[in-house]
Design a protein around this motif. Structure first.
Motif, PDB file in Angstrom:
ATOM      1  N   THR A   1     -12.400  -7.087   4.114  1.00 26.46           N
ATOM      2  CA  THR A   1     -12.605  -5.878   4.911  1.00 26.46           C
ATOM      3  C   THR A   1     -11.301  -5.411   5.543  1.00 26.46           C
ATOM      4  O   THR A   1     -11.035  -4.200   5.600  1.00 26.46           O
ATOM      5  N   THR A   2     -10.472  -6.349   5.999  1.00 26.22           N
ATOM      6  CA  THR A   2      -9.210  -5.977   6.636  1.00 26.22           C
ATOM      7  C   THR A   2      -8.247  -5.353   5.637  1.00 26.22           C
ATOM      8  O   THR A   2      -7.578  -4.356   5.939  1.00 26.22           O
ATOM      9  N   VAL A   3      -8.165  -5.918   4.444  1.00 23.22           N
ATOM     10  CA  VAL A   3      -7.287  -5.368   3.410  1.00 23.22           C
ATOM     11  C   VAL A   3      -7.678  -3.929   3.091  1.00 23.22           C
ATOM     12  O   VAL A   3      -6.826  -3.035   3.005  1.00 23.22           O
ATOM     13  N   GLY A   4      -8.976  -3.680   2.929  1.00 24.10           N
ATOM     14  CA  GLY A   4      -9.429  -2.328   2.652  1.00 24.10           C
ATOM     15  C   GLY A   4      -9.068  -1.360   3.770  1.00 24.10           C
ATOM     16  O   GLY A   4      -8.653  -0.221   3.516  1.00 24.10           O
ATOM     17  N   GLU A   5      -9.220  -1.807   5.013  1.00 22.74           N
ATOM     18  CA  GLU A   5      -8.896  -0.939   6.143  1.00 22.74           C
ATOM     19  C   GLU A   5      -7.399  -0.654   6.228  1.00 22.74           C
ATOM     20  O   GLU A   5      -6.981   0.466   6.570  1.00 22.74           O
ATOM     21  N   LEU A   6      -6.567  -1.631   5.932  1.00 25.82           N
ATOM     22  CA  LEU A   6      -5.119  -1.427   5.996  1.00 25.82           C
ATOM     23  C   LEU A   6      -4.653  -0.460   4.911  1.00 25.82           C
ATOM     24  O   LEU A   6      -3.798   0.403   5.151  1.00 25.82           O
ATOM     25  N   ILE A   7      -5.194  -0.593   3.707  1.00 26.49           N
ATOM     26  CA  ILE A   7      -4.837   0.342   2.632  1.00 26.49           C
ATOM     27  C   ILE A   7      -5.275   1.756   3.015  1.00 26.49           C
ATOM     28  O   ILE A   7      -4.528   2.736   2.834  1.00 26.49           O
ATOM     29  N   ALA A   8      -6.485   1.871   3.563  1.00 28.51           N
ATOM     30  CA  ALA A   8      -6.987   3.177   3.984  1.00 28.51           C
ATOM     31  C   ALA A   8      -6.108   3.782   5.070  1.00 28.51           C
ATOM     32  O   ALA A   8      -5.841   4.993   5.073  1.00 28.51           O
ATOM     33  N   GLN A   9      -5.634   2.946   5.977  1.00 24.24           N
ATOM     34  CA  GLN A   9      -4.786   3.429   7.062  1.00 24.24           C
ATOM     35  C   GLN A   9      -3.462   3.979   6.530  1.00 24.24           C
ATOM     36  O   GLN A   9      -3.038   5.078   6.895  1.00 24.24           O
ATOM     37  N   VAL A  10      -2.812   3.228   5.646  1.00 20.11           N
ATOM     38  CA  VAL A  10      -1.512   3.636   5.123  1.00 20.11           C
ATOM     39  C   VAL A  10      -1.629   4.888   4.259  1.00 20.11           C
ATOM     40  O   VAL A  10      -0.803   5.809   4.347  1.00 20.11           O
ATOM     41  N   GLN A  11      -2.637   4.938   3.424  1.00 18.00           N
ATOM     42  CA  GLN A  11      -2.770   6.032   2.468  1.00 18.00           C
ATOM     43  C   GLN A  11      -3.657   7.174   2.965  1.00 18.00           C
ATOM     44  O   GLN A  11      -3.901   8.138   2.239  1.00 18.00           O
ATOM     45  N   ARG A  12      -4.129   7.060   4.213  1.00 19.60           N
ATOM     46  CA  ARG A  12      -4.950   8.093   4.831  1.00 19.60           C
ATOM     47  C   ARG A  12      -6.163   8.442   3.954  1.00 19.60           C
ATOM     48  O   ARG A  12      -6.454   9.605   3.677  1.00 19.60           O
TER      49      ARG A  12
ATOM     50  N   ALA B   1       0.828  -1.207   0.000  1.00 20.10           N
ATOM     51  CA  ALA B   1       0.000   0.000   0.000  1.00 20.10           C
ATOM     52  C   ALA B   1       0.862   1.257   0.000  1.00 20.10           C
ATOM     53  O   ALA B   1       0.526   2.258  -0.648  1.00 20.10           O
ATOM     54  N   ALA B   2       1.991   1.223   0.704  1.00 19.46           N
ATOM     55  CA  ALA B   2       2.890   2.377   0.754  1.00 19.46           C
ATOM     56  C   ALA B   2       3.541   2.652  -0.589  1.00 19.46           C
ATOM     57  O   ALA B   2       3.976   3.784  -0.855  1.00 19.46           O
ATOM     58  N   LEU B   3       3.600   1.648  -1.448  1.00 19.37           N
ATOM     59  CA  LEU B   3       4.169   1.828  -2.789  1.00 19.37           C
ATOM     60  C   LEU B   3       3.173   2.464  -3.754  1.00 19.37           C
ATOM     61  O   LEU B   3       3.517   2.769  -4.898  1.00 19.37           O
ATOM     62  N   GLY B   4       1.927   2.629  -3.317  1.00 20.58           N
ATOM     63  CA  GLY B   4       0.925   3.280  -4.157  1.00 20.58           C
ATOM     64  C   GLY B   4      -0.175   2.380  -4.663  1.00 20.58           C
ATOM     65  O   GLY B   4      -0.968   2.794  -5.511  1.00 20.58           O
ATOM     66  N   CYS B   5      -0.258   1.136  -4.166  1.00 19.84           N
ATOM     67  CA  CYS B   5      -1.337   0.230  -4.564  1.00 19.84           C
ATOM     68  C   CYS B   5      -2.681   0.881  -4.241  1.00 19.84           C
ATOM     69  O   CYS B   5      -2.943   1.271  -3.103  1.00 19.84           O
ATOM     70  N   GLN B   6      -3.539   1.003  -5.218  1.00 22.03           N
ATOM     71  CA  GLN B   6      -4.734   1.824  -5.095  1.00 22.03           C
ATOM     72  C   GLN B   6      -5.928   1.143  -4.444  1.00 22.03           C
ATOM     73  O   GLN B   6      -6.851   1.821  -4.017  1.00 22.03           O
TER      74      GLN B   6
ATOM     75  N   SER C   1     -10.401   7.108   3.050  1.00 16.95           N
ATOM     76  CA  SER C   1     -11.552   6.439   3.644  1.00 16.95           C
ATOM     77  C   SER C   1     -11.668   5.030   3.066  1.00 16.95           C
ATOM     78  O   SER C   1     -11.265   4.780   1.925  1.00 16.95           O
ATOM     79  N   VAL C   2     -12.219   4.121   3.855  1.00 16.07           N
ATOM     80  CA  VAL C   2     -12.412   2.757   3.373  1.00 16.07           C
ATOM     81  C   VAL C   2     -13.381   2.750   2.196  1.00 16.07           C
ATOM     82  O   VAL C   2     -13.235   1.968   1.251  1.00 16.07           O
ATOM     83  N   ALA C   3     -14.370   3.638   2.226  1.00 11.95           N
ATOM     84  CA  ALA C   3     -15.325   3.727   1.120  1.00 11.95           C
ATOM     85  C   ALA C   3     -14.610   4.075  -0.179  1.00 11.95           C
ATOM     86  O   ALA C   3     -14.982   3.591  -1.254  1.00 11.95           O
ATOM     87  N   ASP C   4     -13.587   4.917  -0.106  1.00 14.89           N
ATOM     88  CA  ASP C   4     -12.830   5.305  -1.297  1.00 14.89           C
ATOM     89  C   ASP C   4     -11.929   4.169  -1.773  1.00 14.89           C
ATOM     90  O   ASP C   4     -11.736   3.973  -2.975  1.00 14.89           O
ATOM     91  N   VAL C   5     -11.391   3.395  -0.847  1.00 15.58           N
ATOM     92  CA  VAL C   5     -10.502   2.282  -1.201  1.00 15.58           C
ATOM     93  C   VAL C   5     -11.272   1.188  -1.938  1.00 15.58           C
ATOM     94  O   VAL C   5     -10.806   0.623  -2.928  1.00 15.58           O
ATOM     95  N   GLY C   6     -12.479   0.866  -1.478  1.00 17.77           N
ATOM     96  CA  GLY C   6     -13.300  -0.132  -2.156  1.00 17.77           C
ATOM     97  C   GLY C   6     -13.054  -1.556  -1.705  1.00 17.77           C
ATOM     98  O   GLY C   6     -12.430  -1.811  -0.666  1.00 17.77           O
ATOM     99  N   TYR C   7     -13.521  -2.495  -2.518  1.00 13.43           N
ATOM    100  CA  TYR C   7     -13.515  -3.915  -2.168  1.00 13.43           C
ATOM    101  C   TYR C   7     -13.145  -4.723  -3.413  1.00 13.43           C
ATOM    102  O   TYR C   7     -13.079  -4.202  -4.530  1.00 13.43           O
ATOM    103  N   TYR C   8     -12.933  -6.006  -3.226  1.00 11.87           N
ATOM    104  CA  TYR C   8     -12.615  -6.898  -4.342  1.00 11.87           C
ATOM    105  C   TYR C   8     -13.754  -6.956  -5.359  1.00 11.87           C
ATOM    106  O   TYR C   8     -14.927  -6.879  -4.993  1.00 11.87           O
TER     107      TYR C   8
END
Length: 481
Positions: free
Chosen positions: A430-441, A402-407, A443-450
């Motif tokens: 759900t956990t993957v979405g939350e972790l990406i949201a955490q790293v990239q600051r 996620a820190a490398l820019g994975c969207q 919202s989980v809604a913006d990150v999305g789901y599989y």
């Protein structure tokens, strides 16, 4: 491959699915209901009609009340397809076509294609994934899974078991075990002590569902009277052992580290809607911040964003068995009106009391969400904790990518194989979405789901091949064709 046609296909024979079938049949619709279980009831009413327990009353009055619903469903005239795995649903030209595989492969088994004018998805809920250190060890399972064993086979956990987590089901299962004469070693309650302050503004409206509050109080009282040690306000949970669970560690409310020897740890952090099937159809979903989970976007009638697709019960938002029963009734009434089987006046007459009752049963939900939705610290594990059990991907690996820019989760799947296992992301999405949201600051809604693709559930190549209809003039080409 066999084929079946009907007006309405219902997926799931829990409270919502059964009540919808009863109402749709009363309106004269041809109904088929596909269910993975051996008998109707879903998880909440599993084996309620024929319990393996000598005294099923230990599971509570709400469980026994399911027998009446099951009896009405059995007599309603719907086609019940037991042991059926729905692994694909397609929507085209205002018709829904589902592929399902029935087990075992006997004269009534094999692959079945069901064509329907509408589909009602009533697949219910799943336990919220709770990745903690050691949760992949043998001897660790969910409270919901343990309750399933009790209902389906009469098997109770060992007396050195430890229940850990939060939510109504944790206390319900503990009280059920006590009623059955079985104790557990300890209960670790991770509900934050300040959660009551967040829940307090919802207390007065929740009185409309006073029966739920009274039931919860009785469960807590039963556990307190039993003398089972309860560690409240616990944090820092970890499960330790060389080849299996041997002990569980925690930090109690005073800040002291505690270690409990145990061979069985039962985890629970509430339940969330099962969204795989509606996602595969392209139904719109939204992130529910109040309960920290995804839910399909539906209206009060259960209509999704896709024509001919309705969603009812806990799969549309957690409300419990009684609310699911009423939601199934409301969805079936709307479907019957859509097909012209009910006129507007009769529809409104039947709908009004069900809608009022549903509103009352849902009145307690904001209080429960505020009290029991796990805080972010419990939903976002440490780097060394496995998140994707199927592909053994850790939280640290997800954060690094996620820190490398994975969207989002779909790109994460390509980079790490996270979510590519047999569960198709049910236990990591759900956990993957939350972790990406955490790293990239974000919202989980913006990150999305599989993005979910068929087959929705694991099936054999033979099952898929059986679902393909070949024309009489089909000729096999040379490889590669």
């Amino acid at each position: 491959m066999r084929q079946l046609q009907c007006d309405l296909l219902i997926v799931g024979a829990g409270p919502a699915g059964m009540s919808a079938a009863i109402e749709a049949r009363a309106a004269g619709l041809n109904v088929a209901i596909a269910d993975e279980g051996e008998a109707p009831g879903g998880q909440i009413y599993r084996n309620a009609a024929q319990s393996p327990l000598a005294d099923a009353s230990v599971l509570g009055d709400d469980y026994l009340a399911g027998r009446g619903l099951i009896e009405r469903f059995a007599g309603c005239g719907a086609t019940y397809l037991a042991r059926s795995v729905v692994w694909q649903i397609a929507h085209e030209n205002r018709q829904v076509t589902a592929m399902l595989t029935r087990r075992p492969h006997d004269a009534t088994g094999g692959t079945l294609e069901v064509a329907a004018r509408a589909v009602l998805i009533a697949t219910g809920a799943q336990e919220r994934p709770w990745p903690v250190r050691g949760w992949t060890l043998p001897g660790v399972m969910g409270v919901g899974a343990a309750q399933t064993l009790l209902k389906s086979s009469g098997l109770a956990p060992a007396q050195d078991a430890v229940l850990a987590g939060s939510g109504p089901l944790l206390w319900l299962f503990a009280s059920q075990l006590l009623a059955a004469g079985r104790r557990v070693r300890a209960i670790i309650d991770t509900t934050p002590r300040h959660a009551w302050r967040a829940a307090l503004p919802h207390a007065l409206p929740a009185l409309a569902g006073a029966d739920y509050l009274l039931k919860g109080w009785r469960m807590l009282r039963a556990v307190k009277r039993s003398g089972i040690p309860v560690y409240r306000g616990a944090s820092g949970l970890s499960i330790e052992g060389d080849t299996r669970a041997e002990r569980v560690g925690l930090v109690d409310a005073s800040g002291a580290r505690q270690v409990i020897d145990t061979s069985l740890v039962l985890l629970h952090q509430g339940v969330i809607p099962s969204t795989q099937l509606p996602r595969s159809l392209g139904c719109e979903h939204e992130w529910d911040a109040s309960s920290a989970c995804w839910r399909p976007r539906t209206d009060a009638r259960g209509r999704s964003s896709i024509p001919q697709v309705w969603i009812a019960g806990d799969g549309a938002g957690i409300g419990g068995a009684k609310a699911a029963t009423l939601a199934g009734t409301l969805a079936a009434l709307d479907i019957a009106r859509e097909f012209g089987a009910l006129d507007a006046a009769l529809h409104d007459t039947r709908r009004a009391p069900a809608q009022r009752a549903l509103t009352r049963h849902l009145a307690v939900r904001p209080l429960l969400d505020a009290l029991y939705t796990p805080p972010r610290a419990l939903r976002r594990p440490d780097d060394d904790v496995t998140v994707c059990r199927c592909e053994e991907v850790s939280a640290g690996e997800i954060r690094r990518i996620a820190a490398l820019g994975c969207q989002g989760p779909n790109q994460m799947k390509a980079f790490s194989r996270c979510g590519m296992g047999p569960c198709q992301g049910r236990w990591c999405g759900t956990t993957v979405g939350e972790l990406i949201a955490q790293v990239q600051r974000r919202s989980v809604a913006d990150v999305g789901y599989y993005r979910i693709r068929a087959p929705i559930k694991p099936v054999t190549v033979d099952d898929i091949a059986d679902s393909i209809t070949l024309d009489d003039d089909f000729e096999r080409g040379e490889f590669p064709s």
